[in-house]
Design a protein around this motif. Structure first.
Motif, PDB file in Angstrom:
ATOM      1  N   GLN A  19       0.732  -1.190   0.088  1.00 36.37           N
ATOM      2  CA  GLN A  19       0.122   0.041   0.109  1.00 36.37           C
ATOM      3  C   GLN A  19       0.864   1.357   0.154  1.00 36.37           C
ATOM      4  O   GLN A  19       2.002   1.264   0.554  1.00 36.37           O
ATOM      5  CB  GLN A  19      -0.896   0.148   1.259  1.00 36.37           C
ATOM      6  CG  GLN A  19      -0.082   0.123   2.443  1.00 36.37           C
ATOM      7  CD  GLN A  19      -1.460   0.366   3.616  1.00 36.37           C
ATOM      8  OE1 GLN A  19      -2.139  -0.435   3.714  1.00 36.37           O
ATOM      9  NE2 GLN A  19      -0.927   1.162   4.610  1.00 36.37           N
ATOM     10  N   THR A  23      -2.965   6.919  -1.001  1.00 35.22           N
ATOM     11  CA  THR A  23      -4.147   5.824  -1.290  1.00 35.22           C
ATOM     12  C   THR A  23      -4.596   5.263  -0.142  1.00 35.22           C
ATOM     13  O   THR A  23      -3.798   5.309   0.968  1.00 35.22           O
ATOM     14  CB  THR A  23      -3.361   4.715  -2.117  1.00 35.22           C
ATOM     15  OG1 THR A  23      -4.405   3.909  -2.519  1.00 35.22           O
ATOM     16  CG2 THR A  23      -2.298   3.904  -1.703  1.00 35.22           C
ATOM     17  N   GLU A  69      -2.336  -2.489  -3.083  1.00 36.25           N
ATOM     18  CA  GLU A  69      -2.288  -2.435  -4.658  1.00 36.25           C
ATOM     19  C   GLU A  69      -1.305  -3.756  -4.958  1.00 36.25           C
ATOM     20  O   GLU A  69      -0.215  -3.778  -4.099  1.00 36.25           O
ATOM     21  CB  GLU A  69      -1.925  -1.093  -4.906  1.00 36.25           C
ATOM     22  CG  GLU A  69      -2.816   0.054  -4.645  1.00 36.25           C
ATOM     23  CD  GLU A  69      -2.309   1.253  -4.682  1.00 36.25           C
ATOM     24  OE1 GLU A  69      -3.008   2.453  -4.886  1.00 36.25           O
ATOM     25  OE2 GLU A  69      -0.666   1.392  -4.344  1.00 36.25           O
ATOM     26  N   TYR A 116       1.137  -4.184  -8.322  1.00 36.48           N
ATOM     27  CA  TYR A 116       1.665  -3.339  -9.652  1.00 36.48           C
ATOM     28  C   TYR A 116       2.338  -4.320 -10.465  1.00 36.48           C
ATOM     29  O   TYR A 116       3.118  -5.242  -9.849  1.00 36.48           O
ATOM     30  CB  TYR A 116       2.546  -2.374  -9.336  1.00 36.48           C
ATOM     31  CG  TYR A 116       1.795  -1.093  -8.669  1.00 36.48           C
ATOM     32  CD1 TYR A 116       1.510   0.193  -9.222  1.00 36.48           C
ATOM     33  CD2 TYR A 116       1.804  -1.082  -7.259  1.00 36.48           C
ATOM     34  CE1 TYR A 116       1.090   1.192  -8.569  1.00 36.48           C
ATOM     35  CE2 TYR A 116       1.248  -0.035  -6.481  1.00 36.48           C
ATOM     36  CZ  TYR A 116       0.966   1.171  -7.066  1.00 36.48           C
ATOM     37  OH  TYR A 116       0.428   2.324  -6.323  1.00 36.48           O
ATOM     38  N   ILE A 118      -1.189  -0.439 -11.722  1.00 37.72           N
ATOM     39  CA  ILE A 118      -1.891  -1.094 -10.979  1.00 37.72           C
ATOM     40  C   ILE A 118      -2.782  -2.187 -11.658  1.00 37.72           C
ATOM     41  O   ILE A 118      -3.780  -2.137 -12.383  1.00 37.72           O
ATOM     42  CB  ILE A 118      -2.761  -0.249 -10.036  1.00 37.72           C
ATOM     43  CG1 ILE A 118      -1.922   0.944  -9.439  1.00 37.72           C
ATOM     44  CG2 ILE A 118      -3.672  -1.154  -9.095  1.00 37.72           C
ATOM     45  CD1 ILE A 118      -2.877   1.861  -8.777  1.00 37.72           C
ATOM     46  N   LYS A 174      -6.417  -3.449  -7.188  1.00 37.06           N
ATOM     47  CA  LYS A 174      -6.465  -2.579  -6.211  1.00 37.06           C
ATOM     48  C   LYS A 174      -7.685  -2.738  -5.596  1.00 37.06           C
ATOM     49  O   LYS A 174      -8.757  -2.948  -5.626  1.00 37.06           O
ATOM     50  CB  LYS A 174      -6.699  -1.060  -6.827  1.00 37.06           C
ATOM     51  CG  LYS A 174      -6.733   0.303  -5.709  1.00 37.06           C
ATOM     52  CD  LYS A 174      -6.832   1.338  -6.512  1.00 37.06           C
ATOM     53  CE  LYS A 174      -6.846   2.673  -5.521  1.00 37.06           C
ATOM     54  NZ  LYS A 174      -6.835   3.761  -6.316  1.00 37.06           N
ATOM     55  N   ASP A 185      -9.819  -1.310  -2.100  1.00 37.22           N
ATOM     56  CA  ASP A 185      -9.941  -0.126  -1.231  1.00 37.22           C
ATOM     57  C   ASP A 185     -10.134  -0.772   0.124  1.00 37.22           C
ATOM     58  O   ASP A 185     -11.163  -1.353   0.269  1.00 37.22           O
ATOM     59  CB  ASP A 185     -11.225   0.579  -1.633  1.00 37.22           C
ATOM     60  CG  ASP A 185     -10.954   1.904  -1.040  1.00 37.22           C
ATOM     61  OD1 ASP A 185     -11.480   2.070   0.090  1.00 37.22           O
ATOM     62  OD2 ASP A 185     -10.874   2.949  -1.543  1.00 37.22           O
TER      63      ASP A 185
END
Length: 125
Positions: free
Chosen positions: A84, A90, A94, A96, A102, A105, A107
């Motif tokens: 993160q 953010t 995540e 990558y 990304i 992701k 949340d």
């Protein structure tokens, strides 16, 4: 060897294993000198195997203004970045890919997962 800036184990690259014991495990951290494999061991595991009841945690305990990430490389080239960003960057976990895009992701406040192709998933209520 020990220098003012680093401690080196097995500098001559001998096929020697390295292990760290905890109060209940003989190999809580184990480095296989022949393969280079690093194993963190849970209470019911043995080196090279795992059991369903095993819990292993790898903690990255940072501060809100800094990112906590694990980078996966191949021959010095970044392949995946997992973690993160800083709180200012953010509120998501995540993943990558090697181009810095990304790929996934999640949340942490909404549990909404978004993939690179724009598909989003959320937990059913």
């Amino acid at each position: 060897a020990m220098t003012p800036t680093e401690t080196i184990f097995n500098e001559n690259s001998a096929d020697l294993d390295f292990r760290v014991e905890s109060d209940t495990l003989t190999s809580a951290l184990f480095v296989d000198g022949g393969t280079g494999k690093v194993t963190m061991q849970g209470a019911t595991t043995t080196i090279g195997s795992a059991a369903a009841s095993t819990n292993i945690e790898f903690n990255l305990n940072g501060v809100a203004s800094k990112a906590q990430r694990i980078q996966f490389q191949e021959s010095g080239v970044s392949r995946w970045l997992l973690g993160q960003g800083a709180a200012s960057e953010t509120t998501a976990f995540e993943l990558y890919n090697s181009t810095g895009t990304i790929a996934l992701k999640v949340d942490r406040s909404t549990n909404l997962a978004t993939f690179a192709n724009g598909i989003s998933l959320t937990q059913a209520t």
